[in-house]
Write a protein that holds these residues in place. Sequence first.
Motif, PDB file in Angstrom:
ATOM      1  N   ARG A 131    -115.096  38.274  47.354  1.00  0.00           N
ATOM      2  CA  ARG A 131    -114.255  37.170  46.885  1.00  0.00           C
ATOM      3  C   ARG A 131    -112.952  37.183  47.677  1.00  0.00           C
ATOM      4  N   LYS A 134    -110.818  31.930  47.036  1.00  0.00           N
ATOM      5  CA  LYS A 134    -111.331  31.229  45.859  1.00  0.00           C
ATOM      6  C   LYS A 134    -111.752  29.805  46.215  1.00  0.00           C
ATOM      7  N   PRO A 152    -110.373  28.971  39.847  1.00  0.00           N
ATOM      8  CA  PRO A 152    -109.336  28.372  40.691  1.00  0.00           C
ATOM      9  C   PRO A 152    -108.778  27.092  40.069  1.00  0.00           C
TER      10      PRO A 152
END
Length: 299
Positions: A131, A134, A152
């Motif tokens: 990750r 985002k 997000p």
Amino acid sequence: MSDLDLNLLVALDALLAERSVSAAARRLGLSTSAMSRTLSRLRTALGDPILVPAGRGMVATPHALAIAEDVHRLKDAVKAVLSPPSAVDIREVRRHFTIRANEAFVLLYAADLSAAVTNAAPGIRLRFAPRSDKDVQALREAAIDLDIGVLPRDSGELRCQSLFEDRFVGVARVGHPIFDADRITAERYAACGHVLFSTQADYAGPLDRALAQLGLDRDARLIVPSFPAVIAVAASSDLIGSVPKSYCKSAAMREIRTFELPVKVPGFNIVQAWHPRMDADPAHRWLRALIFETFHSMN
């Protein structure tokens, strides 16, 4: 194709199977007159009589006989395409799913999730992607199947489901001087050397804003790219850190003590997010439900 009527395909299949207008009408739940009008439309569309009288019955024309098998196959194919997804035997599914999550999530939860998936669906394989950002475009483009973390702000059309609530706690090594006092004040906390998590140059967050309201500022000595790194540094130095409480389940916490932060910092919600295109996909729905149930059993 503005004049295309797929109902004609269904009617043609019934007429060719029954070789009778009245029987085809009964098969489709229509009146005989309605089926007669449909036969007229088919004759115009195909440029062929399709069925012609023969004594008391009707016989198919050579062209109708030639296309009968294709008509039946296409009718079934159209019905399958325009019907909801059929139920699946999850143990028979062979599929890969890509889940985007941060490093700490993978360290803490990937093994349990993999075991749960393997137990119920041995043909499904999970792949965890980093990750590093985002960006929701990866979900829109089907580069990933699920995104697990804080949703997000620009999530737009994405669907999401809450997995658990989390909050920040302080961490310091066992025997750190911060524990010498009966109470950890904001001033004592801010004066310590800090190890911070940040993937950007600007590391200021809610905790820094809460301290700033008291006229305080953290003494940031080290910035690292993950919460596991915060824990590792705090365990082997005099630097203190702050991490989500859920991360305190790791084995590294044996060398760490946690404490409540001396200022109020809002909690946050961990969700699984996906694109609406996957809403009705049976295997994807199963995986989402499994992840949800797994987290509720662990938290």
